[in-house]
Scaffold this motif. Structure first.
Motif, PDB file in Angstrom:
ATOM      1  N   ALA A   1      68.363  54.660  -9.432  1.00 43.26           N
ATOM      2  CA  ALA A   1      69.058  53.838 -10.427  1.00 43.26           C
ATOM      3  C   ALA A   1      69.208  54.591 -11.738  1.00 43.26           C
ATOM      4  O   ALA A   1      70.258  54.516 -12.405  1.00 43.26           O
ATOM      5  N   ARG A   2      68.167  55.330 -12.124  1.00 38.27           N
ATOM      6  CA  ARG A   2      68.242  56.117 -13.358  1.00 38.27           C
ATOM      7  C   ARG A   2      69.270  57.232 -13.211  1.00 38.27           C
ATOM      8  O   ARG A   2      70.042  57.510 -14.141  1.00 38.27           O
ATOM      9  N   HIS A   3      69.298  57.863 -12.039  1.00 42.10           N
ATOM     10  CA  HIS A   3      70.288  58.917 -11.785  1.00 42.10           C
ATOM     11  C   HIS A   3      71.704  58.361 -11.903  1.00 42.10           C
ATOM     12  O   HIS A   3      72.561  58.952 -12.560  1.00 42.10           O
ATOM     13  N   ASP A   4      71.956  57.217 -11.270  1.00 43.49           N
ATOM     14  CA  ASP A   4      73.294  56.633 -11.292  1.00 43.49           C
ATOM     15  C   ASP A   4      73.722  56.290 -12.715  1.00 43.49           C
ATOM     16  O   ASP A   4      74.872  56.544 -13.104  1.00 43.49           O
ATOM     17  N   ALA A   5      72.810  55.718 -13.493  1.00 41.38           N
ATOM     18  CA  ALA A   5      73.137  55.352 -14.879  1.00 41.38           C
ATOM     19  C   ALA A   5      73.413  56.594 -15.719  1.00 41.38           C
ATOM     20  O   ALA A   5      74.349  56.617 -16.537  1.00 41.38           O
ATOM     21  N   LEU A   6      72.617  57.630 -15.507  1.00 39.71           N
ATOM     22  CA  LEU A   6      72.769  58.854 -16.284  1.00 39.71           C
ATOM     23  C   LEU A   6      74.094  59.532 -15.982  1.00 39.71           C
ATOM     24  O   LEU A   6      74.852  59.906 -16.893  1.00 39.71           O
ATOM     25  N   TYR A   7      74.413  59.665 -14.693  1.00 41.08           N
ATOM     26  CA  TYR A   7      75.660  60.332 -14.337  1.00 41.08           C
ATOM     27  C   TYR A   7      76.882  59.491 -14.681  1.00 41.08           C
ATOM     28  O   TYR A   7      77.941  60.047 -15.002  1.00 41.08           O
ATOM     29  N   GLN A   8      76.726  58.178 -14.668  1.00 39.08           N
ATOM     30  CA  GLN A   8      77.830  57.333 -15.115  1.00 39.08           C
ATOM     31  C   GLN A   8      78.103  57.556 -16.602  1.00 39.08           C
ATOM     32  O   GLN A   8      79.267  57.587 -17.037  1.00 39.08           O
ATOM     33  N   SER A   9      77.056  57.749 -17.386  1.00 40.90           N
ATOM     34  CA  SER A   9      77.254  58.001 -18.823  1.00 40.90           C
ATOM     35  C   SER A   9      77.971  59.326 -19.048  1.00 40.90           C
ATOM     36  O   SER A   9      78.823  59.433 -19.938  1.00 40.90           O
ATOM     37  N   TYR A  10      77.652  60.349 -18.229  1.00 36.14           N
ATOM     38  CA  TYR A  10      78.363  61.619 -18.350  1.00 36.14           C
ATOM     39  C   TYR A  10      79.842  61.443 -17.991  1.00 36.14           C
ATOM     40  O   TYR A  10      80.729  61.977 -18.671  1.00 36.14           O
ATOM     41  N   ARG A  11      80.104  60.703 -16.922  1.00 37.75           N
ATOM     42  CA  ARG A  11      81.504  60.490 -16.512  1.00 37.75           C
ATOM     43  C   ARG A  11      82.256  59.654 -17.546  1.00 37.75           C
ATOM     44  O   ARG A  11      83.448  59.894 -17.798  1.00 37.75           O
ATOM     45  N   ASP A  12      81.580  58.699 -18.165  1.00 33.60           N
ATOM     46  CA  ASP A  12      82.225  57.909 -19.220  1.00 33.60           C
ATOM     47  C   ASP A  12      82.628  58.807 -20.383  1.00 33.60           C
ATOM     48  O   ASP A  12      83.728  58.655 -20.949  1.00 33.60           O
ATOM     49  N   ASP A  13      81.732  59.726 -20.759  1.00 36.18           N
ATOM     50  CA  ASP A  13      82.061  60.668 -21.836  1.00 36.18           C
ATOM     51  C   ASP A  13      83.273  61.513 -21.454  1.00 36.18           C
ATOM     52  O   ASP A  13      84.182  61.722 -22.270  1.00 36.18           O
ATOM     53  N   LEU A  14      83.265  62.003 -20.230  1.00 40.21           N
ATOM     54  CA  LEU A  14      84.383  62.827 -19.763  1.00 40.21           C
ATOM     55  C   LEU A  14      85.689  62.044 -19.748  1.00 40.21           C
ATOM     56  O   LEU A  14      86.739  62.555 -20.165  1.00 40.21           O
ATOM     57  N   GLU A  15      85.643  60.811 -19.273  1.00 40.92           N
ATOM     58  CA  GLU A  15      86.858  59.997 -19.231  1.00 40.92           C
ATOM     59  C   GLU A  15      87.422  59.779 -20.624  1.00 40.92           C
ATOM     60  O   GLU A  15      88.645  59.802 -20.814  1.00 40.92           O
ATOM     61  N   ALA A  16      86.555  59.574 -21.612  1.00 37.14           N
ATOM     62  CA  ALA A  16      87.028  59.401 -22.986  1.00 37.14           C
ATOM     63  C   ALA A  16      87.680  60.683 -23.500  1.00 37.14           C
ATOM     64  O   ALA A  16      88.733  60.642 -24.162  1.00 37.14           O
ATOM     65  N   LEU A  17      87.086  61.820 -23.181  1.00 37.01           N
ATOM     66  CA  LEU A  17      87.663  63.098 -23.601  1.00 37.01           C
ATOM     67  C   LEU A  17      88.987  63.365 -22.885  1.00 37.01           C
ATOM     68  O   LEU A  17      89.943  63.877 -23.489  1.00 37.01           O
ATOM     69  N   LEU A  18      89.054  63.017 -21.609  1.00 37.23           N
ATOM     70  CA  LEU A  18      90.293  63.200 -20.845  1.00 37.23           C
ATOM     71  C   LEU A  18      91.399  62.274 -21.343  1.00 37.23           C
ATOM     72  O   LEU A  18      92.575  62.649 -21.371  1.00 37.23           O
ATOM     73  N   ALA A  19      91.028  61.076 -21.751  1.00 35.14           N
ATOM     74  CA  ALA A  19      92.011  60.140 -22.302  1.00 35.14           C
ATOM     75  C   ALA A  19      92.647  60.714 -23.563  1.00 35.14           C
ATOM     76  O   ALA A  19      93.857  60.580 -23.787  1.00 35.14           O
ATOM     77  N   ALA A  20      91.825  61.366 -24.387  1.00 39.57           N
ATOM     78  CA  ALA A  20      92.344  61.973 -25.617  1.00 39.57           C
ATOM     79  C   ALA A  20      93.310  63.111 -25.319  1.00 39.57           C
ATOM     80  O   ALA A  20      94.149  63.458 -26.164  1.00 39.57           O
ATOM     81  N   CYS A  21      93.212  63.686 -24.113  1.00 40.29           N
ATOM     82  CA  CYS A  21      94.133  64.751 -23.697  1.00 40.29           C
ATOM     83  C   CYS A  21      95.411  64.193 -23.084  1.00 40.29           C
ATOM     84  O   CYS A  21      96.306  64.965 -22.723  1.00 40.29           O
ATOM     85  N   GLY A  22      95.491  62.875 -22.937  1.00 39.15           N
ATOM     86  CA  GLY A  22      96.680  62.259 -22.370  1.00 39.15           C
ATOM     87  C   GLY A  22      96.653  62.106 -20.867  1.00 39.15           C
ATOM     88  O   GLY A  22      97.675  61.760 -20.258  1.00 39.15           O
ATOM     89  N   LEU A  23      95.495  62.328 -20.231  1.00 42.63           N
ATOM     90  CA  LEU A  23      95.418  62.148 -18.784  1.00 42.63           C
ATOM     91  C   LEU A  23      95.585  60.663 -18.466  1.00 42.63           C
ATOM     92  O   LEU A  23      94.949  59.818 -19.086  1.00 42.63           O
ATOM     93  N   PRO A  24      96.439  60.314 -17.495  1.00 40.88           N
ATOM     94  CA  PRO A  24      96.675  58.901 -17.182  1.00 40.88           C
ATOM     95  C   PRO A  24      95.388  58.180 -16.769  1.00 40.88           C
ATOM     96  O   PRO A  24      94.515  58.769 -16.127  1.00 40.88           O
ATOM     97  N   ALA A  25      95.294  56.929 -17.127  1.00 41.51           N
ATOM     98  CA  ALA A  25      94.105  56.136 -16.822  1.00 41.51           C
ATOM     99  C   ALA A  25      93.806  56.122 -15.330  1.00 41.51           C
ATOM    100  O   ALA A  25      92.639  56.140 -14.917  1.00 41.51           O
ATOM    101  N   ALA A  26      94.844  56.103 -14.506  1.00 42.11           N
ATOM    102  CA  ALA A  26      94.664  56.039 -13.057  1.00 42.11           C
ATOM    103  C   ALA A  26      93.984  57.288 -12.500  1.00 42.11           C
ATOM    104  O   ALA A  26      93.408  57.240 -11.407  1.00 42.11           O
ATOM    105  N   ASP A  27      94.068  58.393 -13.229  1.00 35.86           N
ATOM    106  CA  ASP A  27      93.514  59.663 -12.740  1.00 35.86           C
ATOM    107  C   ASP A  27      92.122  59.963 -13.284  1.00 35.86           C
ATOM    108  O   ASP A  27      91.412  60.810 -12.723  1.00 35.86           O
ATOM    109  N   ARG A  28      91.734  59.321 -14.375  1.00 36.55           N
ATOM    110  CA  ARG A  28      90.552  59.778 -15.114  1.00 36.55           C
ATOM    111  C   ARG A  28      89.256  59.679 -14.328  1.00 36.55           C
ATOM    112  O   ARG A  28      88.415  60.580 -14.376  1.00 36.55           O
ATOM    113  N   ARG A  29      89.068  58.571 -13.609  1.00 38.64           N
ATOM    114  CA  ARG A  29      87.783  58.380 -12.923  1.00 38.64           C
ATOM    115  C   ARG A  29      87.533  59.468 -11.892  1.00 38.64           C
ATOM    116  O   ARG A  29      86.460  60.091 -11.870  1.00 38.64           O
ATOM    117  N   LEU A  30      88.520  59.724 -11.026  1.00 41.78           N
ATOM    118  CA  LEU A  30      88.333  60.725  -9.984  1.00 41.78           C
ATOM    119  C   LEU A  30      88.254  62.135 -10.552  1.00 41.78           C
ATOM    120  O   LEU A  30      87.498  62.973 -10.055  1.00 41.78           O
TER     121      LEU A  30
END
Length: 203
Positions: free
Chosen positions: A126-155
């Motif tokens: 559970a701690r691993h999942d929460a930690l890696y989700q936080s990293y992916r959330d950070d990445l998605e926010a950075l990718l959004a600022a680059c104009g990457l479409p919302a549909a693509d960001r998670r994958l």
């Protein structure tokens, strides 16, 4: 006057000392060496304090995973802050920070491998999942600022996280055969391919 067998400290300091001792034991002895007795001895406290402050050894390891993960998060955030305002530079900084100290570190590598090897335990998973989700959330926010479409960001965030883990593992395992510079080049090429595909799909 003889030194007491166990040291006295305030509750928060005791708790933190156990977390720090756990990280050192995991780095030195691996998952199999992370016993209550070994960690208490490393911290200079009574073994009974582990059960007092944590939900047993698994709870202590899970909290240590969170603490070490937060240290990595701080290092990543510092790299992004130093990269300036360009969105793509900020993504590249976040991704390639793992290939330099303090993240590209043999002790951290050993500790992280121990965390992964214990992830079959629910509280640690559970701690691993929460930690890696936080990293992916950070990445998605950075990718959004680059104009990457919302549909693509998670994958894309999942793929980048897996890429970074793989390059980081290879760099830590074979530092004589694989350089931080090569890891950065490979990661940056992959990032560019995501941005290029995104630009083509938006036309």
């Amino acid at each position: 006057m003889s030194k007491p067998a166990f040291s006295r400290a305030e509750p928060d300091a005791r708790r933190q000392s156990l977390i720090e001792a756990t990280a050192r034991v995991l780095a030195r002895d691996g998952a199999t060496g992370a016993s209550v007795r070994a960690i208490a001895l490393e911290a200079g406290v009574s073994p009974g304090l582990v059960g007092h402050y944590f939900a047993g050894i698994d709870g202590l390891v899970a909290e240590t995973y969170a603490a070490v993960g937060q240290q990595v998060h701080v290092a990543l955030a510092a790299a992004v802050a130093a990269a300036g305002d360009d969105p793509r530079d900020r993504v590249a900084a976040y991704v390639t920070a793992s290939f330099a100290p303090p993240i590209a570190d043999r002790a951290l590598f050993a500790t992280w491998i121990a965390f992964w090897s214990l992830s079959a335990k629910p509280i640690i998973a559970a701690r691993h999942d929460a930690l890696y989700q936080s990293y992916r959330d950070d990445l998605e926010a950075l990718l959004a600022a680059c104009g990457l479409p919302a549909a693509d960001r998670r994958l894309v965030a999942i793929a980048i996280t897996a890429l970074v883990d793989g390059l980081w593992l290879e760099l830590c395992l074979s530092p004589g055969n694989f350089t931080p510079g090569e890891a950065r080049v490979l990661a940056e090429r992959q990032l560019e391919s995501y941005f290029d595909r995104s630009a083509k799909s938006s036309r």
